[in-house]
Design a protein around this motif. Structure first.
Motif, PDB file in Angstrom:
ATOM      1  N   GLY A  10      -0.659  67.120  16.084  1.00 24.39           N
ATOM      2  CA  GLY A  10       0.582  67.830  15.776  1.00 24.39           C
ATOM      3  C   GLY A  10       0.328  69.238  15.270  1.00 24.39           C
ATOM      4  N   LEU A  11      -0.606  69.373  14.335  1.00 23.74           N
ATOM      5  CA  LEU A  11      -0.906  70.696  13.771  1.00 23.74           C
ATOM      6  C   LEU A  11      -1.536  71.630  14.813  1.00 23.74           C
ATOM      7  N   LEU A  12      -2.538  71.127  15.514  1.00 26.19           N
ATOM      8  CA  LEU A  12      -3.213  71.960  16.506  1.00 26.19           C
ATOM      9  C   LEU A  12      -2.281  72.261  17.675  1.00 26.19           C
ATOM     10  N   GLY A  13      -1.503  71.262  18.080  1.00 29.08           N
ATOM     11  CA  GLY A  13      -0.543  71.479  19.157  1.00 29.08           C
ATOM     12  C   GLY A  13       0.471  72.558  18.792  1.00 29.08           C
ATOM     13  N   ALA A  14       1.007  72.481  17.578  1.00 32.20           N
ATOM     14  CA  ALA A  14       1.975  73.482  17.131  1.00 32.20           C
ATOM     15  C   ALA A  14       1.345  74.874  17.069  1.00 32.20           C
ATOM     16  N   ALA A  15       0.109  74.949  16.595  1.00 28.95           N
ATOM     17  CA  ALA A  15      -0.571  76.246  16.505  1.00 28.95           C
ATOM     18  C   ALA A  15      -0.758  76.861  17.890  1.00 28.95           C
ATOM     19  N   LEU A  80      -8.833  73.240  25.414  1.00 31.05           N
ATOM     20  CA  LEU A  80      -8.653  74.149  24.282  1.00 31.05           C
ATOM     21  C   LEU A  80      -9.984  74.446  23.595  1.00 31.05           C
ATOM     22  N   LEU A  81     -10.863  73.460  23.563  1.00 33.60           N
ATOM     23  CA  LEU A  81     -12.212  73.690  23.024  1.00 33.60           C
ATOM     24  C   LEU A  81     -12.932  74.749  23.853  1.00 33.60           C
ATOM     25  N   VAL A  82     -12.819  74.659  25.156  1.00 37.06           N
ATOM     26  CA  VAL A  82     -13.452  75.655  26.038  1.00 37.06           C
ATOM     27  C   VAL A  82     -12.873  77.045  25.779  1.00 37.06           C
ATOM     28  N   ILE A  83     -11.557  77.134  25.626  1.00 34.24           N
ATOM     29  CA  ILE A  83     -10.924  78.427  25.334  1.00 34.24           C
ATOM     30  C   ILE A  83     -11.471  78.996  24.033  1.00 34.24           C
ATOM     31  N   MET A  84     -11.619  78.152  23.016  1.00 39.97           N
ATOM     32  CA  MET A  84     -12.122  78.625  21.723  1.00 39.97           C
ATOM     33  C   MET A  84     -13.589  79.047  21.813  1.00 39.97           C
ATOM     34  N   LEU A  85     -14.386  78.328  22.575  1.00 36.71           N
ATOM     35  CA  LEU A  85     -15.790  78.730  22.750  1.00 36.71           C
ATOM     36  C   LEU A  85     -15.892  80.066  23.476  1.00 36.71           C
ATOM     37  N   LEU A  86     -15.063  80.263  24.486  1.00 36.23           N
ATOM     38  CA  LEU A  86     -15.045  81.548  25.186  1.00 36.23           C
ATOM     39  C   LEU A  86     -14.564  82.669  24.262  1.00 36.23           C
ATOM     40  N   ALA A  87     -13.625  82.349  23.377  1.00 33.52           N
ATOM     41  CA  ALA A  87     -13.159  83.344  22.412  1.00 33.52           C
ATOM     42  C   ALA A  87     -14.286  83.739  21.465  1.00 33.52           C
ATOM     43  N   VAL A  88     -15.084  82.766  21.029  1.00 33.84           N
ATOM     44  CA  VAL A  88     -16.223  83.069  20.154  1.00 33.84           C
ATOM     45  C   VAL A  88     -17.186  84.008  20.866  1.00 33.84           C
ATOM     46  N   VAL A 102     -12.155  81.250  12.583  1.00 35.66           N
ATOM     47  CA  VAL A 102     -10.886  80.657  13.022  1.00 35.66           C
ATOM     48  C   VAL A 102     -11.088  79.940  14.354  1.00 35.66           C
ATOM     49  N   ASN A 103     -11.755  80.606  15.295  1.00 33.77           N
ATOM     50  CA  ASN A 103     -12.017  79.988  16.595  1.00 33.77           C
ATOM     51  C   ASN A 103     -12.876  78.738  16.459  1.00 33.77           C
ATOM     52  N   LEU A 104     -13.857  78.780  15.574  1.00 32.22           N
ATOM     53  CA  LEU A 104     -14.736  77.628  15.378  1.00 32.22           C
ATOM     54  C   LEU A 104     -13.981  76.445  14.780  1.00 32.22           C
ATOM     55  N   VAL A 105     -13.101  76.705  13.817  1.00 37.32           N
ATOM     56  CA  VAL A 105     -12.324  75.625  13.199  1.00 37.32           C
ATOM     57  C   VAL A 105     -11.370  75.013  14.226  1.00 37.32           C
ATOM     58  N   LEU A 106     -10.656  75.856  14.973  1.00 36.36           N
ATOM     59  CA  LEU A 106      -9.743  75.333  15.990  1.00 36.36           C
ATOM     60  C   LEU A 106     -10.502  74.551  17.056  1.00 36.36           C
ATOM     61  N   GLY A 107     -11.662  75.058  17.446  1.00 36.41           N
ATOM     62  CA  GLY A 107     -12.481  74.355  18.417  1.00 36.41           C
ATOM     63  C   GLY A 107     -12.985  73.025  17.882  1.00 36.41           C
ATOM     64  N   VAL A 112     -12.707  67.015  17.738  1.00 37.22           N
ATOM     65  CA  VAL A 112     -12.411  65.759  17.050  1.00 37.22           C
ATOM     66  C   VAL A 112     -11.336  64.985  17.805  1.00 37.22           C
ATOM     67  N   ILE A 113     -10.309  65.689  18.250  1.00 35.29           N
ATOM     68  CA  ILE A 113      -9.236  65.033  19.007  1.00 35.29           C
ATOM     69  C   ILE A 113      -9.771  64.487  20.326  1.00 35.29           C
ATOM     70  N   ALA A 114     -10.569  65.269  21.013  1.00 33.69           N
ATOM     71  CA  ALA A 114     -11.119  64.830  22.293  1.00 33.69           C
ATOM     72  C   ALA A 114     -11.967  63.572  22.120  1.00 33.69           C
ATOM     73  N   ILE A 115     -12.848  63.569  21.138  1.00 41.71           N
ATOM     74  CA  ILE A 115     -13.702  62.413  20.904  1.00 41.71           C
ATOM     75  C   ILE A 115     -12.873  61.202  20.474  1.00 41.71           C
ATOM     76  N   GLY A 116     -11.910  61.437  19.588  1.00 43.40           N
ATOM     77  CA  GLY A 116     -11.092  60.341  19.074  1.00 43.40           C
ATOM     78  C   GLY A 116     -10.169  59.727  20.102  1.00 43.40           C
ATOM     79  N   ARG A 117      -9.758  60.505  21.079  1.00 42.68           N
ATOM     80  CA  ARG A 117      -8.804  59.998  22.066  1.00 42.68           C
ATOM     81  C   ARG A 117      -9.432  59.553  23.377  1.00 42.68           C
TER      82      ARG A 117
END
Length: 118
Positions: A10-15, A80-88, A102-107, A112-117
């Motif tokens: 919910g938080l990451l999706g909203a962001a 989204l993880l890939v987008i954040m890695l490219l941003a870094v 910020v990019n590292l935290v979002l990534g 965590v979501i990818a692994i958990g789901r």
């Protein structure tokens, strides 16, 4: 664990929905001055990134919530993880080190979501 993942989704999706909408709908000139990377990109590229972030944010929430193709939720997190890695990478090249955490935290949250789901 399910509750934790839902809170993160919910938080990451909203962001990402908010950031994606801003990039996809605002002219390049009206984007915040703090987004210095936009000066190095074309308006089309910025809109593309915004649409991808918007779709990724929706993908974190809707498939799992509706139980329609729930496999799309971890795939959206990976995207989204890939987008954040490219941003870094982009920020390192431009020597914009202050925004990398910020990019590292979002990534990391997306990971965590990818692994958990999966």
């Amino acid at each position: 664990m399910n509750v934790v993942l839902w809170v993160l989704q919910g938080l990451l999706g909203a962001a990402f929905i908010g950031a994606g909408l801003m990039k996809a709908t605002q002219p390049k000139e009206k984007l915040p001055a703090a987004m210095t990377w936009t000066q190095r990109r074309s308006a089309g590229t910025i809109k593309f990134i915004g649409v991808m972030e918007l779709l990724g944010g929706l993908g974190l929430i809707l498939p799992w919530a509706t139980d329609i193709a729930p496999v799309l939720t971890p795939l959206a997190a990976v995207g989204l993880l890939v987008i954040m890695l490219l941003a870094v990478v982009d920020h390192v090249r431009a020597k914009e080190y202050s925004v990398i955490p910020v990019n590292l935290v979002l990534g990391a949250l997306a990971l965590v979501i990818a692994i958990g789901r999966f």
